[in-house]
Design an enzyme around this catalytic site. Structure first.
Site, PDB file in Angstrom:
ATOM      1  CB  SER A 187      49.913  45.300  35.977  1.00 16.07           C
ATOM      2  OG  SER A 187      50.455  44.377  36.817  1.00 16.07           O
ATOM      3  CG  ASP A 456      44.824  42.179  41.071  1.00 12.14           C
ATOM      4  OD1 ASP A 456      45.742  41.334  40.980  1.00 12.14           O
ATOM      5  OD2 ASP A 456      44.930  43.352  40.675  1.00 12.14           O
TER       6      ASP A 456
END
Ligand SMILES: *[C@@H]1O[C@H](CO)[C@@H](O)[C@H](O)[C@H]1NC(C)=O
Ligand SMILES: *[C@@H]1O[C@H](CO)[C@@H](O)[C@H](O)[C@H]1NC(C)=O
Ligand SMILES: *[C@@H]1O[C@H](CO)[C@@H](O)[C@H](O)[C@H]1NC(C)=O
Ligand SMILES: *[C@@H]1O[C@H](CO)[C@@H](O)[C@H](O)[C@H]1NC(C)=O
Length: 518
Positions: A187, A456
């Site tokens: 991330s 995602d």
């Protein structure tokens, strides 16, 4: 009058990678590790090592531009239970969290522990400055944040690697000149991995960047694209119909109709129309909590079931039940279940406060005590990224109201940081600058692997975004699987899904090959 303050609902969905589930590693294959009590054995010598939850402190420079300001204690945890001389040093930055909850990343339940085990390496979990208990200064004031920059965090990686002395035999001999270091992050920390290798070539021998949001995008409506593309068709059709209706009513300016609409969702006390729109977006953000290994009962699926499945079990076809049914079903789901869980109250004043982003005296904006990750994170959003999760442009279907634009979020920067922003920042300028400094999604960095999940919500800011042209090469592989956010970092995700397993194994093959060349 008792006001209830709730921090969570002000949040944008963030980048936190999944915590390994509670007790993670305990019942995973043959690797039984209770990180709070387990006695760690060295695989090759049989020696008993320090428990995994032993906290170490590194004397990190407060300001890399001015070393005379001294150092602060940056926390880290590490394991050399799989280490053999010559093995790599796997360094994972935990990103924008209190890292002490992520010790599972030292175990083979995760990619980092697996890399250490497979490659006979050391694994280190490092806490990012201004998160958890790793603070250059004793508070999160704007003054303290003068050293809360992406560049300082990048410099931390280099200084740590060059200076840390690990509490293990030969622990003063494992710097990047003596051992191959692999930098890992998921991330935001995945982006930081890319930034670091781009900006500091030669320190880290290889990198693993999972769901790495390398391209800063201020107006990040793309956040909802993976959700829209992969959620049930009937549910997206109905959500789009409700949101189109919401925008029509709000844009009509008819106060009576707007109030009735808010009341339909149990949000009659929410004064500002954009706060109401943001309250409806909250359910869309629960998509990010999903993993391939998630069981039934996860919030997002509960919501779509509430919209699409009748009490007698009848399920809507691909185009959904239509606006009237969806409004009623979404309304009851919010009133009877979601809002209470989200805000922690059924009290109407509490709900109004929970969704009110206009009160600049809310402690959510003013609390500067340490370990308030939201504040530390917003500093980056307001200064470097944007990443505001509003509605799509007219040319694209949207799951959230189009009245939510970057301005809705940028206004809040002035509440968090009034001395820095006397008026809302234009974060599109900042995002452009961040991309030009650190390469964005056009980087070509050798021996850096990008791993992404199709589902995602952050994919649109990664090298796997729709329409990016950065090539997948053997020196900078782009590995894409069916996963959600950072799925490839969890061993269990590979166990339940062959495409995730395949990228995990492919990454291991690349490192094995590169380490042979070291
Ligand atoms: C792990 O060990 C600690 C300390 O002995 C104990 O309190 C905890 O319950 C254990 N956790 C699990 C999941 O067994
Ligand atoms: C916050 O930390 C700064 C140092 O960055 C210090 O000067 C200031 O006094 C602190 N403020 C409070 C309220 O403790
Ligand atoms: C309709 O929604 C239900 C509940 O979310 C889902 O199980 C089903 O697959 C959906 N069907 C279609 C055709 O979208
Ligand atoms: C990066 O690549 C995109 C195409 O994927 C291109 O439009 C853009 O101009 C590039 N940016 C820079 C800074 O080179």
């Amino acid at each position: 009058m008792a006001f209830l303050w709730f921090i969570a609902p002000l949040l944008l969905a963030t980048f936190v990678c999944a915590k390994p589930p509670p007790g993670f590693g305990l019942n995973h294959g043959i690797h039984k590790v209770n990180v709070t009590s387990y006695e760690v054995k060295q695989k090759y010598t049989g020696e008993t090592l320090h428990p995994l939850d032993t906290t170490y402190y590194f004397d990190q420079l407060i300001d890399h531009n001015n070393p005379s300001l001294g150092t602060f204690q940056q926390r880290y945890w590490f394991s050399y239970s799989y280490y053999q001389s010559g093995g790599p040093i796997v360094l994972m930055n935990a990103g924008e969290v209190d890292a002490s909850g992520y010790l599972g990343y030292l175990t083979p339940g995760t990619i980092t522990g697996t890399l250490a085990e497979t490659l006979s390496g050391v694994v280190i979990l490092l806490e990012h400055r201004f998160f958890g208990q790793s603070n250059p200064y004793p508070n999160l004031s704007e003054e303290s944040f003068s050293v809360h920059t992406l560049q300082q965090a990048i410099d931390d990686h280099e200084y740590f690697a060059n200076n840390v002395v690990l509490d293990m035999p030969g622990g003063d001999q494992v710097g990047p000149n003596n051992a191959p270091w692999i930098l890992v992050g998921g991330s935001y920390a995945g982006a930081l991995t890319s930034y670091t290798m781009y900006e500091k070539p030669g320190v880290f021998y290889a990198g693993y960047a999972s769901s790495a949001v390398v391209e800063a995008i201020s107006d990040y409506w793309g956040y909802y694209e993976a959700t829209r593309q992969y959620m049930a068709r009937n549910c997206s059709a109905d959500v789009e119909a409700v949101i189109a209706h919401v925008d029509t009513v709000i844009n009509s300016g008819d106060a009576t109709a707007i109030q009735a609409l808010k009341e339909n969702f149990g949000l009659g006390g929410v004064t500002h129309d954009d706060d109401f729109a943001w309250a409806l977006a909250a359910i869309m953000q629960t998509w990010q909590q999903l993993l391939l290994s998630s069981g039934p009962g996860t919030t997002f699926f509960e919501f779509c079931d509430a919209l699409e499945v009748e009490s007698d079990g009848e399920v809507a076809g691909p185009s959904g039940w239509g606006l009237d049914h969806a409004l009623a079903a979404w309304g009851s789901y919010y009133e009877e279940s979601f809002i209470q869980t989200h805000c922690g109250t059924t009290n109407s004043q509490g709900i109004a406060a929970c969704f009110n982003t206009y009160d600049s005296s809310n402690p959510a904006y003013t609390d500067t005590t340490v370990n308030n990750w939201v504040r530390s994170w917003y500093w980056f959003l307001c200064n470097d990224f944007g990443f505001w999760q509003g509605g799509a442009p007219e040319s694209n279907p949207t799951l959230v109201s189009r009245i939510l634009t970057p301005a809705y979020f940028e206004r809040q920067c002035t509440y968090y940081f009034p001395n820095t922003f006397s008026s809302p920042p234009d974060t599109s300028v900042d995002a452009t600058q961040t991309n030009s400094l650190y390469g964005g999604w056009n980087v070509t960095t050798e021996q850096l692997i990008f791993l992404n999940g199709e589902r995602d919500p952050w994919r649109e800011a990664t090298v796997a975004a729709d329409g990016t042209t950065n090539p997948d090469t053997d020196l900078q592989p782009h590995l894409l699987a069916e996963g959600y956010h950072c799925s490839d970092m969890l061993t269990i995700e590979g166990d339940v899904n062959p495409s995730v397993k395949a990228v995990q194994q492919k990454a291991l093959e690349y490192y094995t090959q590169w380490l042979n060349e070291w």
